[in-house]
Motif scaffolding. Sequence first.
Motif, PDB file in Angstrom:
ATOM      1  N   GLU A   1      -3.224   6.028  -4.010  1.00  0.00           N
ATOM      2  CA  GLU A   1      -2.606   4.550  -3.575  1.00  0.00           C
ATOM      3  C   GLU A   1      -3.069   3.751  -4.762  1.00  0.00           C
ATOM      4  O   GLU A   1      -3.969   3.955  -5.804  1.00  0.00           O
TER       5      GLU A   1
ATOM      6  N   THR B   1     -10.405  -6.287  -1.386  1.00  0.00           N
ATOM      7  CA  THR B   1     -11.153  -4.554  -0.849  1.00  0.00           C
ATOM      8  C   THR B   1     -11.849  -4.647   0.357  1.00  0.00           C
ATOM      9  O   THR B   1     -11.292  -3.350   1.561  1.00  0.00           O
TER      10      THR B   1
ATOM     11  N   THR C   1       0.947  -1.020  -0.007  1.00  0.00           N
ATOM     12  CA  THR C   1       0.367  -0.059   0.217  1.00  0.00           C
ATOM     13  C   THR C   1       0.727   1.295   0.036  1.00  0.00           C
ATOM     14  O   THR C   1       2.325   1.486   0.060  1.00  0.00           O
TER      15      THR C   1
ATOM     16  N   ILE D   1      -6.369  -0.442  -4.690  1.00  0.00           N
ATOM     17  CA  ILE D   1      -5.802  -1.207  -3.207  1.00  0.00           C
ATOM     18  C   ILE D   1      -4.559  -1.088  -2.851  1.00  0.00           C
ATOM     19  O   ILE D   1      -4.339  -1.378  -1.992  1.00  0.00           O
TER      20      ILE D   1
ATOM     21  N   TYR E   1      -8.524  -3.977   2.619  1.00  0.00           N
ATOM     22  CA  TYR E   1      -8.043  -2.847   2.521  1.00  0.00           C
ATOM     23  C   TYR E   1      -9.165  -1.393   3.218  1.00  0.00           C
ATOM     24  O   TYR E   1      -8.841  -0.860   3.474  1.00  0.00           O
TER      25      TYR E   1
END
Length: 329
Positions: free
Chosen positions: A154, A243, A116, A280, A246
């Motif tokens: 991101e 997802t 990330t 993500i 995240y």
Amino acid sequence: MRTLKRLLYLAIAGILLFTGWIAYRVNNPVQFPSLPYEFSIKPGSSLKSVANQLADEGVLPDAWSFILLSRLMGLASSLKAGDYEITGSTSPLQLLKRITKGDITQSEIRFIEGWTFSQLRQTLDQHPSVRHDTIDLRNGEIMKLIGANETAAEGLFFPDTYFFARGSSDAAILKRAYRAMQNHLDDAWAARAVNLPLKDPYQALILASIVEKETGRESDRSMVAGVFLNRLRLSMMLQTDPTVIYGLGDKFDGNLRKKDLLADQEYNTYTRRGLPPTPIAMPSLASIQAVLNPAKTDALYFVAKGNGESHFSTNLEEHNRAVSKYQKR
């Protein structure tokens, strides 16, 4: 007349002796305090200050011969600032050539696919050779500083190893990584397959980040991409755990629970159709290419076998059997 000739001969002999002595001094290896030996030349340093610095540290036998050599070679004003590392036998002449060519020591930093932006920033902030210009900035401020059009950071930095001179700005490194991602993404988008359910390169980047987090083995990458693209075509929910994880952020404790899958939030692909609002993670080039040139498949489901591979199914009944086989055993 004889006296004049003698003086001339003595002068020539003196010049030859002096030249030979200078040649010996500049070509004879210097004695470094230790190897590898590191030293720095600061911006704006004069020839005299550098020569005195090296002489004071015991590298050069004296400063004046190094200064003379530099001037004789016309290099007195060609010193390059930076960090230098000497690892083996080196003469004053070789040393002079190195610091006038700017053969500086390079540091390196590696950004890993699947990281990330928070992980990337932490690595930058902890690197001892980086000048930390962005450490107190918010993500949006960083994006503005490096000239990016996007506000969300991101996924927009290409995972790779970057080499730089010690003291380089973290903003400069981020700008290189951002441009690298833009270039790779543009090239991959230009070579994409036809009829993909993706509107623009940014959507491809979002899906590539999901594929990156979902793929356990390289050979499955294009099939995983194919499954998600098939789901998008049919307006099915992507239903991908990474997802949701995240979106939970710091609330995720390593255990994804059923209540997490049911709790609606913008990254929950179990409660919302389509792609999440941003990537993500940083996807690899392989994941980007897999998304834009996926495997031709009718599969709509996949489940991890437990050995890094995935089992792909075309219908829910087959998928449920695979889940029972590989995850409930």
